[in-house]
Every structure is written in structure tokens, then in C-alpha cells.
Write a protein that holds these residues in place. Structure first.
Motif, PDB file in Angstrom:
ATOM      1  N   ARG A  93      12.143   3.312   6.630  1.00 33.99           N
ATOM      2  CA  ARG A  93      13.074   3.087   7.730  1.00 33.99           C
ATOM      3  C   ARG A  93      12.655   3.797   9.007  1.00 33.99           C
ATOM      4  NH1 ARG A  93      18.423   5.319   5.359  1.00 33.99           N
ATOM      5  NH2 ARG A  93      19.020   5.098   7.557  1.00 33.99           N
ATOM      6  N   LEU A  94      11.704   4.734   8.930  1.00 34.90           N
ATOM      7  CA  LEU A  94      11.387   5.594  10.070  1.00 34.90           C
ATOM      8  C   LEU A  94      10.059   5.283  10.736  1.00 34.90           C
ATOM      9  CD1 LEU A  94      12.540   9.037   8.602  1.00 34.90           C
ATOM     10  CD2 LEU A  94      13.858   7.407   9.976  1.00 34.90           C
ATOM     11  N   ASP A  95       9.216   4.460  10.160  1.00 35.31           N
ATOM     12  CA  ASP A  95       7.880   4.208  10.715  1.00 35.31           C
ATOM     13  C   ASP A  95       7.503   2.762  10.455  1.00 35.31           C
ATOM     14  OD1 ASP A  95       4.921   4.088  10.967  1.00 35.31           O
ATOM     15  OD2 ASP A  95       5.096   6.242  11.263  1.00 35.31           O
ATOM     16  N   ALA A  96       7.144   2.050  11.505  1.00 34.80           N
ATOM     17  CA  ALA A  96       6.839   0.627  11.373  1.00 34.80           C
ATOM     18  C   ALA A  96       5.587   0.366  10.558  1.00 34.80           C
ATOM     19  CB  ALA A  96       6.691  -0.003  12.760  1.00 34.80           C
ATOM     20  N   GLY A  97       4.668   1.333  10.495  1.00 39.15           N
ATOM     21  CA  GLY A  97       3.429   1.139   9.755  1.00 39.15           C
ATOM     22  C   GLY A  97       3.573   1.309   8.265  1.00 39.15           C
ATOM     23  N   ILE A  98       4.772   1.728   7.785  1.00 38.41           N
ATOM     24  CA  ILE A  98       5.009   1.976   6.366  1.00 38.41           C
ATOM     25  C   ILE A  98       6.031   0.963   5.870  1.00 38.41           C
ATOM     26  CG2 ILE A  98       5.618   3.707   4.645  1.00 38.41           C
ATOM     27  CD1 ILE A  98       5.204   5.841   6.817  1.00 38.41           C
ATOM     28  N   THR A  99       5.698   0.260   4.801  1.00 38.39           N
ATOM     29  CA  THR A  99       6.603  -0.748   4.265  1.00 38.39           C
ATOM     30  C   THR A  99       6.700  -0.612   2.753  1.00 38.39           C
ATOM     31  OG1 THR A  99       4.770  -2.348   4.218  1.00 38.39           O
ATOM     32  CG2 THR A  99       6.221  -2.388   6.141  1.00 38.39           C
ATOM     33  N   ASP A 100       7.659  -1.315   2.170  1.00 39.74           N
ATOM     34  CA  ASP A 100       7.866  -1.280   0.723  1.00 39.74           C
ATOM     35  C   ASP A 100       6.753  -2.031  -0.001  1.00 39.74           C
ATOM     36  OD1 ASP A 100      10.630  -0.031   0.325  1.00 39.74           O
ATOM     37  OD2 ASP A 100      11.056  -1.561   1.829  1.00 39.74           O
ATOM     38  N   ALA A 101       6.451  -1.564  -1.228  1.00 43.77           N
ATOM     39  CA  ALA A 101       5.418  -2.215  -2.033  1.00 43.77           C
ATOM     40  C   ALA A 101       5.769  -2.117  -3.509  1.00 43.77           C
ATOM     41  CB  ALA A 101       4.040  -1.597  -1.760  1.00 43.77           C
ATOM     42  N   TYR A 102       6.924  -2.577  -3.902  1.00 44.89           N
ATOM     43  CA  TYR A 102       7.466  -2.537  -5.260  1.00 44.89           C
ATOM     44  C   TYR A 102       8.237  -1.244  -5.480  1.00 44.89           C
ATOM     45  CZ  TYR A 102       7.881  -3.658 -10.241  1.00 44.89           C
ATOM     46  OH  TYR A 102       8.360  -3.977 -11.484  1.00 44.89           O
ATOM     47  N   ASN A 103       9.361  -1.162  -4.810  1.00 40.90           N
ATOM     48  CA  ASN A 103      10.242  -0.007  -4.925  1.00 40.90           C
ATOM     49  C   ASN A 103      11.444  -0.374  -5.772  1.00 40.90           C
ATOM     50  OD1 ASN A 103       9.083   2.257  -3.562  1.00 40.90           O
ATOM     51  ND2 ASN A 103       9.350   1.149  -1.633  1.00 40.90           N
ATOM     52  N   ALA A 104      11.264  -0.283  -7.090  1.00 37.45           N
ATOM     53  CA  ALA A 104      12.331  -0.589  -8.029  1.00 37.45           C
ATOM     54  C   ALA A 104      13.242   0.617  -8.165  1.00 37.45           C
ATOM     55  CB  ALA A 104      11.739  -0.960  -9.384  1.00 37.45           C
ATOM     56  N   PRO A 105      14.548   0.476  -7.909  1.00 34.90           N
ATOM     57  CA  PRO A 105      15.464   1.607  -8.097  1.00 34.90           C
ATOM     58  C   PRO A 105      15.390   2.148  -9.514  1.00 34.90           C
ATOM     59  CG  PRO A 105      16.550  -0.187  -6.910  1.00 34.90           C
ATOM     60  CD  PRO A 105      15.234  -0.719  -7.385  1.00 34.90           C
ATOM     61  N   GLY A 106      15.413   3.481  -9.641  1.00 31.10           N
ATOM     62  CA  GLY A 106      15.331   4.111 -10.945  1.00 31.10           C
ATOM     63  C   GLY A 106      13.928   4.296 -11.453  1.00 31.10           C
ATOM     64  N   TYR A 107      12.926   3.926 -10.657  1.00 34.63           N
ATOM     65  CA  TYR A 107      11.527   4.020 -11.069  1.00 34.63           C
ATOM     66  C   TYR A 107      10.765   4.724  -9.964  1.00 34.63           C
ATOM     67  CZ  TYR A 107       7.599   2.363 -13.949  1.00 34.63           C
ATOM     68  OH  TYR A 107       6.522   2.286 -14.801  1.00 34.63           O
ATOM     69  N   TRP A 108       9.487   4.991 -10.201  1.00 31.68           N
ATOM     70  CA  TRP A 108       8.737   5.625  -9.117  1.00 31.68           C
ATOM     71  C   TRP A 108       8.509   4.615  -7.994  1.00 31.68           C
ATOM     72  CZ3 TRP A 108       5.506   5.831 -13.852  1.00 31.68           C
ATOM     73  CH2 TRP A 108       4.563   4.819 -13.940  1.00 31.68           C
ATOM     74  N   GLY A 109       8.423   5.135  -6.757  1.00 29.58           N
ATOM     75  CA  GLY A 109       8.281   4.270  -5.595  1.00 29.58           C
ATOM     76  C   GLY A 109       6.833   3.966  -5.273  1.00 29.58           C
ATOM     77  N   GLN A 110       6.625   2.857  -4.597  1.00 27.69           N
ATOM     78  CA  GLN A 110       5.311   2.485  -4.092  1.00 27.69           C
ATOM     79  C   GLN A 110       5.441   2.096  -2.625  1.00 27.69           C
ATOM     80  OE1 GLN A 110       4.176  -0.208  -7.740  1.00 27.69           O
ATOM     81  NE2 GLN A 110       2.279   0.444  -6.770  1.00 27.69           N
ATOM     82  N   LEU A 111       4.499   2.584  -1.819  1.00 30.16           N
ATOM     83  CA  LEU A 111       4.501   2.334  -0.392  1.00 30.16           C
ATOM     84  C   LEU A 111       3.246   1.575   0.013  1.00 30.16           C
ATOM     85  CD1 LEU A 111       5.592   5.873   0.880  1.00 30.16           C
ATOM     86  CD2 LEU A 111       7.063   3.873   0.566  1.00 30.16           C
ATOM     87  N   ALA A 112       3.355   0.835   1.098  1.00 33.24           N
ATOM     88  CA  ALA A 112       2.194   0.190   1.720  1.00 33.24           C
ATOM     89  C   ALA A 112       2.054   0.720   3.137  1.00 33.24           C
ATOM     90  CB  ALA A 112       2.349  -1.329   1.740  1.00 33.24           C
ATOM     91  N   VAL A 113       0.828   0.994   3.551  1.00 34.78           N
ATOM     92  CA  VAL A 113       0.537   1.433   4.911  1.00 34.78           C
ATOM     93  C   VAL A 113      -0.475   0.459   5.499  1.00 34.78           C
ATOM     94  CG1 VAL A 113      -0.337   3.300   6.370  1.00 34.78           C
ATOM     95  CG2 VAL A 113       0.995   3.842   4.325  1.00 34.78           C
ATOM     96  N   ARG A 114      -0.142  -0.104   6.642  1.00 30.10           N
ATOM     97  CA  ARG A 114      -0.963  -1.121   7.287  1.00 30.10           C
ATOM     98  C   ARG A 114      -1.258  -2.283   6.343  1.00 30.10           C
ATOM     99  NH1 ARG A 114      -5.006   2.559  11.185  1.00 30.10           N
ATOM    100  NH2 ARG A 114      -3.333   3.129  12.633  1.00 30.10           N
ATOM    101  N   GLY A 115      -0.310  -2.570   5.489  1.00 29.89           N
ATOM    102  CA  GLY A 115      -0.410  -3.725   4.613  1.00 29.89           C
ATOM    103  C   GLY A 115      -1.114  -3.491   3.307  1.00 29.89           C
ATOM    104  N   PHE A 116      -1.730  -2.329   3.087  1.00 29.79           N
ATOM    105  CA  PHE A 116      -2.410  -2.020   1.836  1.00 29.79           C
ATOM    106  C   PHE A 116      -1.508  -1.116   0.985  1.00 29.79           C
ATOM    107  CE2 PHE A 116      -6.188  -3.024   4.438  1.00 29.79           C
ATOM    108  CZ  PHE A 116      -6.829  -3.915   3.585  1.00 29.79           C
ATOM    109  N   THR A 117      -1.307  -1.510  -0.269  1.00 33.94           N
ATOM    110  CA  THR A 117      -0.488  -0.707  -1.169  1.00 33.94           C
ATOM    111  C   THR A 117      -1.209   0.572  -1.547  1.00 33.94           C
ATOM    112  OG1 THR A 117       0.574  -2.675  -2.082  1.00 33.94           O
ATOM    113  CG2 THR A 117       0.674  -0.675  -3.408  1.00 33.94           C
ATOM    114  N   LEU A 118      -0.533   1.700  -1.403  1.00 33.35           N
ATOM    115  CA  LEU A 118      -1.120   2.973  -1.782  1.00 33.35           C
ATOM    116  C   LEU A 118      -1.156   3.082  -3.298  1.00 33.35           C
ATOM    117  CD1 LEU A 118       0.499   5.471   0.764  1.00 33.35           C
ATOM    118  CD2 LEU A 118      -1.473   3.961   1.051  1.00 33.35           C
ATOM    119  N   GLU A 119      -2.273   3.565  -3.830  1.00 34.78           N
ATOM    120  CA  GLU A 119      -2.445   3.736  -5.263  1.00 34.78           C
ATOM    121  C   GLU A 119      -1.795   5.055  -5.675  1.00 34.78           C
ATOM    122  OE1 GLU A 119      -2.832   3.899  -8.883  1.00 34.78           O
ATOM    123  OE2 GLU A 119      -3.729   2.060  -8.052  1.00 34.78           O
TER     124      GLU A 119
END
Length: 718
Positions: A93-119
Motif C-alpha cells: 500500500r505504500l510503494d508503487a514498485g511493490i505489488t502482491d505475488a500470492y499473499n494468502a491470508p494465514g500463510y507466508w507472504g510473497q512480494l513482487a518488485v518491478r514485476g518480478f516475484t521475490l524468492e
């Protein structure tokens, strides 16, 4: 020093110096010094001037982000609290370059930066050392989150090219007395304590937290707890010893996603975002426990030379369990749900998972004059080891489920499948140098050489694989001061990812180590900072090779080959602006991204967009300090993301969406004490939309925006 106590009701849905005159002239004009936050009673700011903070994950010491030739965000815990953010995933919600990449509630989160999912196994750091993020990462004992954007080969031997996330641990700062209590929709409750003090050369910081989790999503009640202690001691005038330990545990059922229904994306407005398809009577919660400890010794060797030794161990224990909806055998389409809203349901259990990460970093840093030029340098050696141990797992078909109606099926916890144990050892040598060429121009040079030793085998001893690889990832940037307030820069760097061909019998190269994927990024940017206005703009071009299965892979023959097949290319522009004038503080960031496949053997793939990557995003935060009520600030947060592709063939997509959050913060004095009250409404308009559309495990999933919810807070200094 004054002590303080904090009462906070927060939303739980998922917050030495320059020694050389030449170097000071290049980085100076007062721009290297962080700007102190003003008293909360007087004013509230949105960003806390994070451009004045240093991003330690970049490896260039105390140089502030505003004077560094790379893109990075430093998100403080105060920012998280003001936005009502309690989990890592919500920093989108705070940075346009960071987006969701499979953020299932109750599980660990995954982020994408510049469109690439972080491992999660390679793109996360904790005080600069590598960690495994296949767990819930607690925030109560963290002082900030650093997000480095772009190819990260200089900072990590192996990582996806989007960037790195670094969690900065709270350290002893003096006398601290902070208590946090929490409530949010629907009856989530929490309590946390933050205590610290310093006596002479010894300091300590204790954080403890407990949360009863009951978010609006159905059947997702759980709990979490954290206990963390950090201490330091100035043993001698030149030797600082720091140690800390953290223990955390979360128990909560996870929430699977919705999906495509036949050939259509269901209407988000007609779907209840509170629905949890993981509601079988036999379903068990996901348990994620972690213990982390570190020890750091920093020895000053002279006026401009420093030696540090930093060691860490992380141990994660997990029970991964879910009633998992996946595919539609009735229509023989296994990447989506059935047209009528039914789906195949599986009993998945992988219990007793254990992941261990050890790291030791030895670094020598300092400043020197050489060949008539000023240098700020670091030479380091990082040893790391990752070990993953699993048991047999269950993934058993138990019947058919239906969206909107619970159809009870029998459980089948039989352990019918093997898992894969993994071992990895890494040795990484890095060299970094900031060279002042002229009072206006500097060269930033980096080089990292990595040697990997990886091994894996199934839990029954079958399919053993072992390989070694070595590679070097360079990074270079030039920066030029433009007047007293601006800086232009250009950078180029490489990153690396590694893989082996799957060890199934259909692959002719099964189990072979594949060539390392060498990604590269070019970035051009400009940064400008004044007392009233900060703004930055950066254009980037990232290219990463991609893997494909080539040959007769569907005929049952053994001629299928896993090989490099073209590349993914992400080109875009990021912009950020922060304006401060009188009672107003506004901050906004935007990204326009063109992500495409190129050079694939299948011409039909070329030019297509990747799934779950918005082509545009806009994030705006605003604060207005009400003059007639000293200490009162009105806050607003706008999040907009463009449409996302749902399927790899780009035949289906989800519309873009916009979300508005409103909040207020009121700080009042009670004698020598201060109380800060917070209240907020998230998703004020109760917007209905598919927030993200991850294509994971060969399956399309859809996650909705969370419904409108409330959070309230009160913070007191004693």
C-alpha cells in the motif's frame, strides 16, 4: 530520559561519519544527515523523510537514499502504525514498485518488485544476513523495512532480479517503556510490550507480543506470539558487541484463493470476500514457528577503518496443512475451477518441516585516499548454509467442493508422496568502492564472486542431485551532483539464479545442473531534495532468461528437455514525490511497467504479459495537521493498481481497482506525558475487486480485496 507507554488498537489483517574532506564535499551540503522527526503533537508526516535514511542492505554504509544511485525504500514502524499495517504483505500500500505475488491470508507472504516475484529462500535479509522467508516474519521487534529495487547481484549471490527486502531489528537506544494493546474487525485482539534501557556501556531491548487473530475471513481464527531480546556492550572504546534472539509462533488456518470458473473470471462484486474455501471440519491450522539468534562484533581499527564479524542462525519449524481446492477433473481442466463453481478438493499435509539457515559475514570497511582520489570501501566474505528437512506428505483427492456452500468431504491424511530434502552451501566474496572522481561526480563499483554447492534428494533417498557452480556478478554506477539539491545517476548490474532440470523420467536432461540465469539491469535516474519537496524518477530495463520445457513433452517420450527459452523483459518508469507545506504532507509514487516475453521458441508466447503483474500502479498518502486542534492529523491512503493477466496465454484478465483508506491521529499532552490516539477505516467504499491473480503451481488463483474494516489506537508516553 523520559519513558513511554503505548496503547495501540491496530488492524491485524494482514507496520562514522565522513572523515575525508573530499568525500564530504561530494556527499555533503547537509544531505548526508538524517532529518529528525518532529514532535507528534506538532505535526504528523507520512514518510518520515525516508529519503534521508540509509538503506543498509545496499552495502554502502550511511549514504542516504537521496544521494545513492539506486532505487530503495526505507519504511519505518511509525509509517506502518499510521497506515494500520501489521504484516509484511500490506507494505504494497505504500510503494508503487511493490505489488502482491500470492499473499494468502494465514500463510507466508510473497512480494513482487518491478514485476518480478521475490524468492522467499534467497531475496530476504535480516540485518543484512540471508534468511529464509518461508514463514511469517514478525514485525514487533523490527524498526524498519528496507526494500532495494532492481537486480541485486551485488548484495546477494543468488536472487531473483526484482530486489531485496531487509528487516532491521530494534536495538538498544536508551530508556524505552512501550505497551501495545489491539483490537480490530472482527474481534482480533493483541498485546505487545517494548522495554529497553542503557546503563553505562551496556544496553538492552526486550519485545514481546501476543495476538488473538480473528479477521473478517471465515474460519480463520488463530493466534501468534513473539519474544525477542537484544543487548549490546561497549566492551572497550573500540569494540562493540551486539547480540539478539527472537522466538515466534503463529497458528492459523490459511485461506486458499478463488479461481477462474470455466472460461470466465467471476464477478468480484458478486463474490463474498469473507469466504474461506478451507472450512472442512477436519482442516488443521498452519503452524509456523521460528527461532533466530545473531551475534555481531564491530572493532574500530583506526580513524577510518572498521572490522565487523556478524553471525546468525535461523531455525524454522512448520506444519503446512490445508483443505486445498485445485482444478476441475469433471471438465479435465486442472488450472482452474469448474464452470458451475465446483472444484476438486485435496487433503494436503506436510508436517514436521524444518528449515535451518546459518550465516557468517566478515567485513572490513573504511575510507582512504589512493591515487589522489577519496575512497569509501568494503571488502567482505560471507559464508552461508541452508538446510531443509521434510517428511512424507499427503496430497490426496477427497471429493468435490463448491463455492458458496460447504460440502463436507472425508479426510485422507495418508502420507502418499515423498518430499525433497535440500542442502546448500555458499561462499561469497564481495568488494565495493565509492570513488570520488570530482566534487560533483562519483563512481560506485561493486563485484561479488559466489561459489555454490547444492544437493537434494527425495525423503526416501531417491533422485539424488548434486552440483557446484561459480559465478561473478558486477555492478557499476556513476552519479553526478546537480546543484546543491539534485543528483543524476546511471547504473548497470547483473544478478544470478540457478536451477536443475526436474528429475522426472520424461526429461532427457533430468537432474542436470542448468546454466545459471544471468539477469541484468540498466537504470537511469534523477533525485532532488529540498526542505519542502523531494522527488525522484527512475527508468529501468531488466532482462532475465526464462526456462521452458522443449521437445515432445506431452507425448510420454523421454525427449523433453528443460532449457533456456528466450527471456522476460521488464521495462518501466518509477516516480516518487513528497511535498511538505504548512499543515500538509503529501507523498505519492507511481510505476508504469511494460513486462513481456521475448525470444521464445513458441512465437505465440512472445509479446505476452506475465500473469499477476499490473501494468501500472499508483500509491498516494496524505496528512493534514489541523491547526485549530493541535496534535490532530487527518490521514488518507489511496491505492490503485491496473489490470492483471490471469492466464499465461493472456486470454483472461482482472480489471484494475482503487482502494481508499482514511484515518486520524490525535496527540495530546497530559503533563509530561503524551497520548496518541489513532482510528481508521480501511477500504472506506467497501470496494469489491480481485486484488491479485497469482498463477502458482500450474493453477490460476484469485484473491479479493478485504472488506471495509475498522481499527483504533491509543499511544501513551510516560
Amino acid at each position: 530520559m523520559a519513558t513511554h507507554t503505548t496503547f495501540q488498537f491496530r488492524r491485524r489483517m494482514r507496520p562514522h561519519r565522513l572523515a575525508l574532506a573530499t568525500l564530504a564535499a561530494c556527499l555533503g551540503s547537509g544531505l548526508t544527515a538524517p532529518v529528525c522527526a518532529q514532535d507528534a503533537v506538532q505535526t504528523v508526516t507520512i514518510s518520515g523523510r525516508n529519503s534521508a535514511n540509509a538503506a543498509s542492505v545496499a552495502g554502502f554504509g550511511d549514504i542516504p537514499v537521496s544521494r545513492s544511485p539506486f532505487s530503495a525504500s526505507v519504511i519505518t514502524t511509525r509509517q506502518l502504525a499510521d497506515a494500520g499495517i501489521g504484516g509484511l504483505a500490506d507494505i504494497t500500500r505504500l510503494d508503487a514498485g511493490i505489488t502482491d505475488a500470492y499473499n494468502a491470508p494465514g500463510y507466508w507472504g510473497q512480494l513482487a518488485v518491478r514485476g518480478f516475484t521475490l524468492e522467499n529462500r534467497s531475496n530476504y535479509r535480516r540485518d543484512g544476513l540471508p534468511i529464509n522467508a518461508e514463514t511469517v516474519l514478525p514485525q514487533a521487534n523490527k524498526q524498519s523495512l528496507e526494500v532495494l529495487k532492481g537486480t541485486s547481484g551485488l548484495q546477494a549471490g543468488v536472487s531473483s532480479p526484482g530486489g531485496l527486502v531487509n528487516l532491521v531489528v530494534k536495538r538498544p537506544t536508551g530508556t524505552v517503556r512501550q505497551l501495545t494493546l489491539g483490537w480490530a474487525d472482527d474481534a482480533s485482539l493483541g498485546a505487545a510490550i517494548d522495554l529497553g534501557d542503557r546503563s553505562g556501556a551496556f544496553g538492552w531491548r526486550l519485545n514481546a507480543a501476543y495476538d488473538h487473530l480473528q479477521p473478517p475471513t471465515d474460519a480463520s481464527r488463530g493466534h501468534s506470539r513473539l519474544l525477542a531480546l537484544a543487548v549490546d556492550a561497549q566492551v572497550t572504546p573500540g569494540l562493540l558487541v551486539e547480540a539478539e534472539i527472537e522466538s515466534s509462533r503463529q497458528v492459523q488456518p490459511s485461506t486458499p484463493g478463488f479461481s477462474v470458473l470455466g472460461d470466465r473470471v467471476p464477478d468480484a462484486g458478486a463474490s463474498d470476500p469473507r469466504t474461506n474455501l478451507n472450512q472442512q471440519p477436519w482442516r488443521l491450522p498452519v503452524v509456523m514457528a521460528g527461532r533466530t539468534g545473531s551475534l555481531r562484533l564491530t572493532q574500530t581499527l583506526g580513524k577510518d577503518l572498521q572490522l565487523s564479524l556478524h553471525a546468525m542462525r535461523q531455525r524454522l519449524d512448520s506444519d503446512d496443512r490445508i483443505a486445498f481446492p485445485s482444478g476441475c477433473s469433471a471438465e479435465e481442466r486442472f488450472d482452474r475451477y469448474c464452470s458451475d463453481g465446483t472444484f476438486d478438493l485435496y487433503d494436503f499435509r506436510s508436517e514436521g518441516e524444518r528449515r535451518t539457515t546459518d550465516a557468517l559475514d566478515v567485513a572490513l570497511s573504511g575510507r582512504a585516499l589512493a591515487l589522489g582520489l577519496a575512497h569509501q570501501f568494503t571488502a567482505g566474505l560471507l559464508f552461508s548454509r541452508h538446510e531443509a528437512r521434510f517428511n512424507r506428505q499427503a496430497f490426496n483427492y477427497v471429493g468435490t467442493g463448491r463455492i458458496g456452500a460447504l460440502v463436507v468431504t472425508p479426510a485422507d491424511p495418508s502420507l502418499t508422496d515423498e518430499n525433497t530434502d535440500r542442502d546448500e552451501k555458499s561462499t561469497e566474496l564481495r568488494l565495493q568502492d565509492l570513488v570520488v572522481l570530482t566534487p560533483e561526480m562519483s563512481a560506485w563499483i561493486g563485484l561479488r564472486h559466489s561459489r555454490l554447492d547444492r544437493r537434494s534428494e527425495r525423503t526416501d533417498g531417491s533422485r539424488p542431485i548434486a552440483y557446484e557452480q561459480s559465478f561473478t556478478t558486477p555492478w557499476l554506477a556513476l552519479s553526478h551532483a546537480v546543484g546543491p539539491n539534485g543528483m543524476a545517476y546511471a547504473s548497470w548490474g547483473r544478478g544470478v539464479e540457478t536451477e536443475v532440470a526436474p528429475n522426472r523420467s520424461r526429461y532427457a536432461n533430468a537432474g542436470e545442473a542448468l546454466p545459471a540465469l544471468q539477469s541484468r539491469q540498466i537504470e537511469f535516474g534523477y533525485k532532488h531534495r529540498t526542505a519542502l519537496l523531494d522527488w525522484t524518477v527512475a527508468a529501468f530495463d531488466i532482462r532475465r532468461p526464462t526456462w521452458s520445457d522443449l521437445g515432445p513433452c506431452d507425448s510420454g517420450a523421454d525427449g523433453c528437455v528443460r532449457a533456456i527459452d528466450g527471456s522476460a523483459r521488464h521495462r518501466g518508469i518509477e516516480a516518487e514525490v513528497e511535498w511538505r507545506a504548512g499543515a500538509w504532507n503529501l507523498r505519492g509514487s507511481a510505476m508504469a511497467l511494460k513486462a513481456r516475453r521475448e525470444g521464445a521458441a513458441d512465437a505465440a508466447i512472445n509479446g505476452l504479459r506475465p500473469t499477476n503483474v499490473p501494468a501500472s500502479s499508483l500509491k498516494v498518502q496524505a496528512a493534514y495537521n489541523v491547526a485549530y486542534v493541535p496534535g490532530l492529523a487527518l490521514l488518507g491512503f489511496v491505492t490503485h493498481e491496473g489490470r492483471r493477466m490471469v492466464l499465461p496465454d493472456n486470454s483472461l484478465d482482472t480489471p484494475g481497482w482503487t482502494r481508499l483508506d482514511l484515518a486520524l491521529r490525535y496527540a495530546q499532552r497530559l503533563g509530561s506525558r503524551q497520548v496518541v490516539w489513532r482510528a481508521g477505516i480501511d477500504n472506506v467504499a467497501n470496494a469489491r475487486a480481485w486484488k491479485e491473480a497469482p498463477f502458482q503451481f500450474g493453477h490460476a488463483y484469485l484473491y479479493p480485496l478485504q472488506p471495509r474494516s475498522l481499527h483504533v489506537s491509543a499511544q501513551m508516553d510516560l
